[in-house]
Design an enzyme around this catalytic site. Structure first.
Site, PDB file in Angstrom:
ATOM      1  N   THR A  43      -1.892   5.686   2.208  1.00 22.27           N
ATOM      2  CA  THR A  43      -2.854   4.950   2.196  1.00 22.27           C
ATOM      3  C   THR A  43      -3.137   3.986   3.498  1.00 22.27           C
ATOM      4  OG1 THR A  43      -2.896   4.853  -0.202  1.00 22.27           O
ATOM      5  CG2 THR A  43      -4.198   3.257   0.770  1.00 22.27           C
ATOM      6  N   ARG A  75      -5.069   6.733  -7.636  1.00 24.31           N
ATOM      7  CA  ARG A  75      -5.030   8.204  -7.258  1.00 24.31           C
ATOM      8  C   ARG A  75      -4.794   8.694  -8.735  1.00 24.31           C
ATOM      9  NH1 ARG A  75       0.401   8.364  -3.737  1.00 24.31           N
ATOM     10  NH2 ARG A  75       0.112  10.531  -4.047  1.00 24.31           N
ATOM     11  N   LEU A 126       0.951  -1.355   0.030  1.00 23.92           N
ATOM     12  CA  LEU A 126      -0.114  -0.085  -0.048  1.00 23.92           C
ATOM     13  C   LEU A 126       0.878   0.990  -0.044  1.00 23.92           C
ATOM     14  CD1 LEU A 126      -2.633  -0.723   2.865  1.00 23.92           C
ATOM     15  CD2 LEU A 126      -3.138  -0.952   0.269  1.00 23.92           C
ATOM     16  N   ASP A 127       0.555   2.539  -0.813  1.00 25.71           N
ATOM     17  CA  ASP A 127       1.181   3.484  -0.497  1.00 25.71           C
ATOM     18  C   ASP A 127       1.293   4.016   0.808  1.00 25.71           C
ATOM     19  OD1 ASP A 127       1.152   3.491  -3.315  1.00 25.71           O
ATOM     20  OD2 ASP A 127      -0.140   4.898  -3.529  1.00 25.71           O
ATOM     21  N   ARG A 128       2.368   4.771   1.207  1.00 23.63           N
ATOM     22  CA  ARG A 128       2.767   5.154   2.417  1.00 23.63           C
ATOM     23  C   ARG A 128       1.193   5.929   3.192  1.00 23.63           C
ATOM     24  NH1 ARG A 128       7.326   7.595   5.038  1.00 23.63           N
ATOM     25  NH2 ARG A 128       8.448   7.415   3.073  1.00 23.63           N
TER      26      ARG A 128
END
Length: 263
Positions: free
Chosen positions: A81, A180, A77-79
């Protein structure tokens, strides 16, 4: 070069883990069995290390070993998110989980609060993405017919007039920053995502958490044991919950719009 009789260098032992870090990562567990462990990852915590990143899930996994093997990452997961992050507890389990993500048999649902209201209310973004920007400014860019295919289903769950709405997002491919980039590409960036939305990712006149409002709500995939399926939901982070309250959204009562549509 290694000479005959030399002993191979011993691997460095993992750095000692503080009691605070151990308690922190243990508190993030929302599901565990003999095969898998799932975390509700808070926003701001990276999944893996990188330039300038010293604290990340991968580095905290010693605190999840509980005397056994160290769990293994199977997706990211993105930082910024929040939400469900699934780990395999053994090499066999990790391989089975990774296969589910690779074969697209893992069904992932995200919630996002976006600027404006997409039309139609439910649809698909099928727009190729590729990496662009220079060093330190990398981002995904979209150009028709150029890049790797990226596909996202979306559906509006609730709306705040014409200014913002809560959407469910289901990625059908797994490109970097896909959700995104896709929401920004159709003119409805995720609130708080300045990288892709710029000023359009803000809501003038409203006090909202200084966070990207993207949450990995659930994962549904074949159980790594080979028996049945594994379904895990993660409650919104405090920042996401505060934003839901600010808009008057109450998504717990909402059905899965993609299942209703036969997706």
């Amino acid at each position: 070069p290694e000479r005959y009789g030399d002993q191979p260098a011993k691997p460095k032992p993992p750095a000692a883990m503080s009691a605070a870090d151990r308690a922190f990562i243990q508190s993030a567990i929302i599901y565990e069995d003999d095969w898998a462990v799932a975390l509700n990852k808070p926003p701001g915590l990276a999944t893996q290390g990188g330039s300038g990143t010293s604290r990340h899930v991968d580095g905290l996994m010693t605190g999840l070993a509980d005397g056994g093997e160290r769990p293994r990452l199977v997706h990211r997961l993105d930082r910024d998110t929040s939400g469900v992050l699934l780990l395999g507890k053994t090499a066999t389990a990790a391989a089975a989980l990774a296969k589910a993500f690779r074969d697209r048999t893992a069904r992932k649902i995200y919630w996002a609060i976006v600027a404006g209201v997409p039309k139609p209310e439910q649809g698909t973004v099928d727009l190729p993405l590729k990496k662009g920007g220079g060093a330190g400014r990398e981002r995904m860019v979209w150009e028709e017919g150029d890049g790797d295919r990226a596909v996202t289903d979306y559906a509006i769950l609730e709306r705040a007039g014409r200014f913002a709405c809560l959407v469910a997002l289901m990625p059908l491919t797994g490109r970097t920053h896909q959700l995104r980039a896709h929401m920004a590409a159709i003119g409805h960036p995720i609130l708080g995502d300045g990288k892709y939305g710029g000023e359009d990712a803000t809501m003038p006149g409203m006090t909202l958490p200084r966070a990207m409002l993207l949450h990995a709500r659930s994962i549904d995939l074949p159980h790594p044991s080979g028996k049945g399926r594994l379904f895990i939901e993660a409650e919104p982070s405090p920042d996401f919950a505060a934003a839901l309250a600010a808009f008057g959204f109450a998504p717990k009562s909402l059905p899965d719009p993609f299942r209703e549509a036969g997706r």
